[in-house]
Design an enzyme around this catalytic site. Structure first.
Site, PDB file in Angstrom:
ATOM      1  N   GLY A 113     -33.046 -33.555  -3.734  1.00 21.81           N
ATOM      2  CA  GLY A 113     -32.987 -35.011  -3.904  1.00 21.81           C
ATOM      3  C   GLY A 113     -33.760 -35.457  -5.133  1.00 21.81           C
ATOM      4  O   GLY A 113     -34.659 -34.733  -5.602  1.00 21.81           O
TER       5      GLY A 113
ATOM      6  N   SER B 278     -38.952 -50.513  11.695  1.00 21.50           N
ATOM      7  CA  SER B 278     -40.227 -49.988  11.190  1.00 21.50           C
ATOM      8  C   SER B 278     -41.184 -49.603  12.323  1.00 21.50           C
ATOM      9  O   SER B 278     -41.341 -50.339  13.294  1.00 21.50           O
ATOM     10  CB  SER B 278     -40.897 -51.024  10.299  1.00 21.50           C
ATOM     11  OG  SER B 278     -42.186 -50.570   9.945  1.00 21.50           O
ATOM     12  N   ARG B 279     -41.818 -48.433  12.171  1.00 20.41           N
ATOM     13  CA  ARG B 279     -42.847 -47.968  13.131  1.00 20.41           C
ATOM     14  C   ARG B 279     -44.242 -48.348  12.650  1.00 20.41           C
ATOM     15  O   ARG B 279     -45.234 -48.051  13.322  1.00 20.41           O
ATOM     16  CB  ARG B 279     -42.766 -46.453  13.287  1.00 20.41           C
ATOM     17  CG  ARG B 279     -42.011 -45.981  14.503  1.00 20.41           C
ATOM     18  CD  ARG B 279     -40.582 -46.385  14.456  1.00 20.41           C
ATOM     19  NE  ARG B 279     -39.850 -45.994  15.634  1.00 20.41           N
ATOM     20  CZ  ARG B 279     -38.532 -45.885  15.650  1.00 20.41           C
ATOM     21  NH1 ARG B 279     -37.820 -46.155  14.577  1.00 20.41           N
ATOM     22  NH2 ARG B 279     -37.913 -45.555  16.773  1.00 20.41           N
TER      23      ARG B 279
ATOM     24  N   GLY C  78     -41.455 -34.416   9.136  1.00 20.06           N
ATOM     25  CA  GLY C  78     -41.768 -35.605   8.339  1.00 20.06           C
ATOM     26  C   GLY C  78     -42.651 -36.656   9.002  1.00 20.06           C
ATOM     27  O   GLY C  78     -43.234 -37.501   8.310  1.00 20.06           O
TER      28      GLY C  78
ATOM     29  N   ASP D 249     -47.317 -42.939  -0.639  1.00 20.27           N
ATOM     30  CA  ASP D 249     -46.349 -41.938  -0.162  1.00 20.27           C
ATOM     31  C   ASP D 249     -46.739 -40.528  -0.591  1.00 20.27           C
ATOM     32  O   ASP D 249     -46.591 -39.570   0.173  1.00 20.27           O
ATOM     33  CB  ASP D 249     -44.943 -42.261  -0.685  1.00 20.27           C
ATOM     34  CG  ASP D 249     -44.286 -43.381   0.107  1.00 20.27           C
ATOM     35  OD1 ASP D 249     -44.711 -43.625   1.258  1.00 20.27           O
ATOM     36  OD2 ASP D 249     -43.359 -44.014  -0.414  1.00 20.27           O
TER      37      ASP D 249
ATOM     38  N   THR E 165     -41.329 -51.848   2.219  1.00 18.19           N
ATOM     39  CA  THR E 165     -40.378 -50.765   2.434  1.00 18.19           C
ATOM     40  C   THR E 165     -39.002 -51.146   1.901  1.00 18.19           C
ATOM     41  O   THR E 165     -38.854 -52.164   1.211  1.00 18.19           O
ATOM     42  CB  THR E 165     -40.383 -50.320   3.918  1.00 18.19           C
ATOM     43  OG1 THR E 165     -39.592 -49.139   4.040  1.00 18.19           O
ATOM     44  CG2 THR E 165     -39.840 -51.398   4.852  1.00 18.19           C
TER      45      THR E 165
ATOM     46  N   LYS F 172     -39.332 -51.333  -2.613  1.00 18.10           N
ATOM     47  CA  LYS F 172     -40.404 -50.487  -3.175  1.00 18.10           C
ATOM     48  C   LYS F 172     -40.411 -50.479  -4.702  1.00 18.10           C
ATOM     49  O   LYS F 172     -41.472 -50.395  -5.313  1.00 18.10           O
ATOM     50  CB  LYS F 172     -40.265 -49.050  -2.663  1.00 18.10           C
ATOM     51  CG  LYS F 172     -40.726 -48.871  -1.231  1.00 18.10           C
ATOM     52  CD  LYS F 172     -40.712 -47.392  -0.882  1.00 18.10           C
ATOM     53  CE  LYS F 172     -41.202 -47.145   0.520  1.00 18.10           C
ATOM     54  NZ  LYS F 172     -41.350 -45.721   0.822  1.00 18.10           N
TER      55      LYS F 172
HETATM   56  P1  ATR Z   1     -35.395 -42.535  -1.197  1.00 20.02           P
HETATM   57  O1  ATR Z   1     -36.162 -43.705  -1.727  1.00 20.02           O
HETATM   58  O2  ATR Z   1     -35.577 -42.338   0.287  1.00 20.02           O
HETATM   59  O3  ATR Z   1     -35.617 -41.280  -1.973  1.00 20.02           O
HETATM   60  P2  ATR Z   1     -32.942 -42.914  -2.628  1.00 20.02           P
HETATM   61  O4  ATR Z   1     -33.723 -43.294  -3.840  1.00 20.02           O
HETATM   62  O5  ATR Z   1     -31.726 -43.709  -2.273  1.00 20.02           O
HETATM   63  O6  ATR Z   1     -33.840 -42.930  -1.333  1.00 20.02           O
HETATM   64  O7  ATR Z   1     -32.542 -41.337  -2.797  1.00 20.02           O
HETATM   65  C1  ATR Z   1     -31.742 -40.697  -1.841  1.00 20.02           C
HETATM   66  C2  ATR Z   1     -31.529 -39.236  -2.260  1.00 20.02           C
HETATM   67  O8  ATR Z   1     -30.711 -38.613  -1.271  1.00 20.02           O
HETATM   68  C3  ATR Z   1     -30.809 -39.068  -3.584  1.00 20.02           C
HETATM   69  O9  ATR Z   1     -31.286 -37.905  -4.220  1.00 20.02           O
HETATM   70  C4  ATR Z   1     -29.348 -38.888  -3.148  1.00 20.02           C
HETATM   71  O10 ATR Z   1     -28.547 -38.177  -4.067  1.00 20.02           O
HETATM   72  P3  ATR Z   1     -27.865 -38.927  -5.326  1.00 20.02           P
HETATM   73  O11 ATR Z   1     -28.947 -39.075  -6.348  1.00 20.02           O
HETATM   74  O12 ATR Z   1     -26.783 -38.010  -5.738  1.00 20.02           O
HETATM   75  O13 ATR Z   1     -27.371 -40.243  -4.806  1.00 20.02           O
HETATM   76  C5  ATR Z   1     -29.528 -38.071  -1.899  1.00 20.02           C
HETATM   77  N1  ATR Z   1     -28.387 -38.217  -1.002  1.00 20.02           N
HETATM   78  C6  ATR Z   1     -28.109 -39.272  -0.194  1.00 20.02           C
HETATM   79  N2  ATR Z   1     -26.957 -39.049   0.472  1.00 20.02           N
HETATM   80  C7  ATR Z   1     -26.503 -37.830   0.069  1.00 20.02           C
HETATM   81  C8  ATR Z   1     -25.344 -37.023   0.397  1.00 20.02           C
HETATM   82  N3  ATR Z   1     -24.444 -37.451   1.274  1.00 20.02           N
HETATM   83  N4  ATR Z   1     -25.228 -35.821  -0.208  1.00 20.02           N
HETATM   84  C9  ATR Z   1     -26.146 -35.386  -1.089  1.00 20.02           C
HETATM   85  N5  ATR Z   1     -27.246 -36.096  -1.451  1.00 20.02           N
HETATM   86  C10 ATR Z   1     -27.419 -37.295  -0.875  1.00 20.02           C
END
Ligand code: ATR
Length: 279
Positions: free
Chosen positions: A127, A14-15, A239, A101, A61, A65
């Site tokens: 995503g 963590s930063r 970001g 966020d 974190t 969350k």
């Molecule tokens: P965060 O809280 O950072 O959003 P998360 O809830 O785990 O983390 O969500 C990660 C996102 O990255 C998801 O949309 C995930 O897609 P899935 O819903 O299909 O799991 C996406 N993601 C992670 N790794 C991926 C990969 N290798 N290819 C495509 N999408 C990916």
């Protein structure tokens, strides 16, 4: 008593201490902001004990969350909407949680692209996880017209429409090229492109020429996805600024002072990230 901390499991990367302790020094606030590892099984007890601990609040974190919303005494509307929180504070001996966020993303975009107008815009989010939910809440509050969701797991995109309403529209796998034609703001919220993760290879050749492109990944500081967009002439939003801006709300809730995201703070965290990423 002015100590604060960030809890997570693991927490070593963590930063947040760097950011908060920079502001503490600047505003002459005694005490410290620490990293505090909390295992998932210990989260509820940690939050329950917070009002009688040495801490006046904490950041939350990964992986806490979403679970933290069940451990605090109350949530504000944004944490209810997102179903997650990253900041806990104490009032009259009770624990309250919010999520900063969304505001972190919006403020970073406004700082990077001051002339960007959210009202009526079409946004495409890559995503559908926790970060996507936060951004949706923030973008809806700014009155964008439509938010298109493109995700590996289609059911998760559809679930976002159910959660946030008809402005949220899933993109079918074959339709991304056409959709990018109408996109005003394209945002990556997946972990793709992060150090140690596979690259984000989505084809952006059909992206509307005036579209702004943002990434919530901050290690590397400028992702390959953003570099590709920059080469096509798009304005890009890295970001790191979101990480800095999301920290503002917690600091203000705990200490009653709204800190500034300055270029000096940016350079401090940037240097730390570059240092650690190269090692
Ligand atoms: P965060 O809280 O950072 O959003 P998360 O809830 O785990 O983390 O969500 C990660 C996102 O990255 C998801 O949309 C995930 O897609 P899935 O819903 O299909 O799991 C996406 N993601 C992670 N790794 C991926 C990969 N290798 N290819 C495509 N999408 C990916």
């Amino acid at each position: 008593m002015t100590d604060t901390c960030v809890i997570g499991w693991p927490i070593s990367h963590s930063r947040s201490p760097l950011i908060h302790n920079y502001w503490r020094t600047y505003h002459d606030i005694p005490g410290t902001y620490e990293k505090y590892p909390v295992e998932p099984e210990a989260l509820a007890d940690f939050i329950k004990a917070l009002p009688t601990s040495k801490y006046i609040g904490c950041n939350v974190t990964i992986p806490h969350k979403e679970t933290v919303v069940r451990s605090v005494d109350s949530l504000d509307q944004i944490a209810i909407n997102i179903g997650a929180a990253n900041t806990v504070f104490i009032r009259q001996g009770k624990t309250h949680a919010t999520s900063t966020d969304a505001i972190g993303f919006i403020e970073n975009l406004k700082q990077n692209v001051p002339n960007f107008r959210f009202i009526g815009k079409t946004v495409t989010i890559l995503g559908a996880g926790g970060s996507a939910k936060s951004l949706i809440a923030g973008l809806l509050a700014e009155n964008v017209s439509t938010i298109k969701i493109y995700n590996r797991t289609a059911e998760k995109s559809a679930a976002l429409t159910a959660q946030f309403g008809p402005k949220i529209q899933p993109i079918l796998p074959g339709n991304i090229t056409t959709e990018l034609n109408h996109c005003d703001l394209l945002i990556n919220t997946t972990s793709l492109g992060m150090v140690g993760q596979p690259p984000l290879t989505i084809d952006i050749d059909s992206l509307k020429s005036t579209a702004v492109v943002a990434d919530i990944v901050y290690a590397p500081l400028v992702t390959d996805f953003l570099r590709r967009a920059e080469r096509r002439g798009h304005t890009i939003v890295p970001g790191l600024g979101m990480l800095l801006h999301q920290a503002v709300g917690g600091f203000e809730l705990w200490h009653g002072v709204k800190p500034k995201v300055t270029s000096a703070l940016f350079a401090l965290v940037e240097a730390d990230l570059q240092n650690k990423t190269l090692k």
